[in-house]
Design an enzyme around this catalytic site. Sequence first.
Site, PDB file in Angstrom:
ATOM      1  N   VAL A 182     -33.747 -31.677  13.775  1.00 56.52           N
ATOM      2  CA  VAL A 182     -34.038 -31.335  12.378  1.00 56.52           C
ATOM      3  C   VAL A 182     -33.199 -32.231  11.467  1.00 56.52           C
ATOM      4  CG1 VAL A 182     -34.137 -29.506  10.656  1.00 56.52           C
ATOM      5  CG2 VAL A 182     -34.477 -28.957  13.072  1.00 56.52           C
ATOM      6  N   ASP A 191     -39.691 -14.407  18.959  1.00 51.20           N
ATOM      7  CA  ASP A 191     -38.376 -14.999  19.236  1.00 51.20           C
ATOM      8  C   ASP A 191     -37.420 -14.742  18.074  1.00 51.20           C
ATOM      9  OD1 ASP A 191     -36.491 -16.330  20.741  1.00 51.20           O
ATOM     10  OD2 ASP A 191     -37.084 -18.324  20.069  1.00 51.20           O
ATOM     11  N   GLY A 227     -33.838 -26.734  21.189  1.00 52.01           N
ATOM     12  CA  GLY A 227     -34.366 -27.002  22.513  1.00 52.01           C
ATOM     13  C   GLY A 227     -35.599 -27.873  22.507  1.00 52.01           C
ATOM     14  N   MET A 228     -36.383 -27.828  21.415  1.00 49.74           N
ATOM     15  CA  MET A 228     -37.619 -28.583  21.357  1.00 49.74           C
ATOM     16  C   MET A 228     -37.570 -29.749  20.390  1.00 49.74           C
ATOM     17  SD  MET A 228     -40.571 -25.654  21.294  1.00 49.74           S
ATOM     18  CE  MET A 228     -41.736 -26.902  20.766  1.00 49.74           C
ATOM     19  N   ALA A 229     -36.734 -29.669  19.365  1.00 56.88           N
ATOM     20  CA  ALA A 229     -36.848 -30.638  18.284  1.00 56.88           C
ATOM     21  C   ALA A 229     -35.498 -30.905  17.632  1.00 56.88           C
ATOM     22  CB  ALA A 229     -37.845 -30.118  17.234  1.00 56.88           C
ATOM     23  N   LYS A 253     -38.614 -31.389  10.912  1.00 56.06           N
ATOM     24  CA  LYS A 253     -38.426 -31.072  12.325  1.00 56.06           C
ATOM     25  C   LYS A 253     -39.297 -32.014  13.156  1.00 56.06           C
ATOM     26  CE  LYS A 253     -38.091 -26.796  13.899  1.00 56.06           C
ATOM     27  NZ  LYS A 253     -38.438 -25.436  14.368  1.00 56.06           N
TER      28      LYS A 253
END
Length: 671
Positions: free
Chosen positions: A28, A137, A24-26, A43
Amino acid sequence: MAELGAGTLVDGRYRVLSRLGSGGMADVFLAEDEQLGRKVALKLLHRRFSEDPGFVERFRREAQAAAGLQHPNVVSVYDRGAYDGTYYIAMEYLPGRSLKQLIRDEAPIDPVRAIDITIQILKAARFAHRHGVIHRDLKPHNVIVDDAGLAKVTDFGIARAGASDMTETGSIMGTAQYLSPEQAQGHAVSASSDLYSVAVVLYELLTGHVPFDAEAAVTIALKHVSEPPTAPTRINPSVPPELEQVVMWALNKNPADRPQSADEFIAALEAARGAIVAGARGQKTASMAAVAAIGVPVAGAGLAAAQGPNVAAGSPPPSPPLSVYPVVPLEPPPDGSPPEERRRSPWPWVALLLALLLAGGAVTAYLLTRPVKRVVPPVTGQQLNTARTVLQDAGFALSVLYVAGNQTSGTVIGENPPGGAKADKGSTVTLTVSSGPASVSVPSVLGDPVAQARQVLAKQGLTVGQTLKESSGEIPSGAVIDTNPAAGQTVPAGTAVTLVVSTGKPTVTVPSVTVPNVTGQPQSQARSTLQAAGFKVTTTTQTSSTVTAGNVVSQSPAGNSQAASGSTVNLVIAQAPITASVPNVQGQTASAATSSLEGAGFTVVKATKNVIHQAKNGIVLSQSPAAGTNANKGSTVTITVGHYQAPTPTTPTTTTSTTTTPTTRTTPTTP
């Protein structure tokens, strides 16, 4: 940032080999560290987030939190930096698959294997908790499992020591299916919140399903708060009852009713594994009784308590026996009285007597079976744990309703029925408990004029405290540079927020100077050298077997590069590996040997060797390193396990004798 193709060199150091995946953010990527000659997972934050200070801060915190966690079950973070307008983290590359993929491929998982994987996750959580870090998380997507069964936890993107984190829109960070009830309500989290998430992972390993699911994340969060989970055995009847009991314990809504530490959770799982391996599978009745003891209600228990200790739950209440009197036939009177008098019957009196007896029996039955009334102890103002003990000792069950309030978190602010009233023994008293002052998320006002920032903060229930001035080359004069507390942090409503306001570009340009190269130097010498050159110094540690403990492994910015005078140089200081004596596991079963070695902090690799004796099947024949050897914790111990295969019966064949004429071959020689 454009898609990185194979061969792209990131930050002059990391050569991209291939793409591993996207989150969702990055994104890899698999990359080669050209300085150290090792593969790393690189990442890179999505470009659309790189301009958002909140996401950048979260990304930075991931590297900072994980860099200080060196553990066999935690993915190591090596480096962080900026590239092509965004930010990256270089971390340990683990060949294998995510635990989520393993669940999709193989669930439901064998209970003993599920316990082994869960204990490894709990060991990682325990290590983080001892260092003041809560993951927030934990989910199968953030666990990598290699072919040898070693599990490592990654993605500390929202890990933080302290209060619960929320995004600026107020949505709770984390994945809805694995959120603890307190996270779903936006309350402060603790180590117990991570343990709830691990229990969800174990539930999914055993059943192939999460306990709560729906199309909308909000619906899932509400289920975590208000609905009981379905017992795992309802989905997978082969789940051992002792293991189900541990899962349901850790899935309690109230953090106080769950395991209070990873150690407590691990001990419960190890006890369950021991019972499963030994074949001492508990009976359902015993297991449910134990579950009731830890807070899970058992159907019928209240009825049994109300009727007394000798009445089984679900059986009808006892009734007193009715006496039956024989009816004696009446003889005619000897005096020859008239037939009318002889026909006077005693039946009305007998009927009256029977009616009185029946009424008396009914009254007796009611007196014997009616609920016992008890006075409800007044517990308002007490802490929840104390109130729970007082009410349970008085014979009452209880339910808890959390509400925001000005009282200290965990304080009882109301009870129903009220203290001093009478209620049936075994009935439920509902306690209203303060969850502490209502908390709000600090909104991002970066770049807003001060007047607009005040309005945004007031709408969120916050006030403006101090206003500080600071120059900025990017933020125009009169606009907000930063806030304290920072954007995204959860604070009590009414908190005064300090605004840092830009005064415009600085009038004096800070000169760039050459950063001294201090790699390999002792820490004290390196610090003195950098400070003499006008730099500030921060340090982190990294376990190293190649660099002398206390010496500098690496520095950022690198030596001989240019940096602003007065800026900070971070030094990575070598830390000697922790060693331990290798336990003697020769002659043990492979499972017992693995538990013993992992408990001592080693990683286990299994090899097999064919044996001719069935008694040696599954038994450790040898180990390397040998027992008693001192080795680094986290290093590998190879055990060779016997493998017995019954010989295949051979069918006798008829052999025909023939005469073979020898053939002479001439082999040419090389001159």
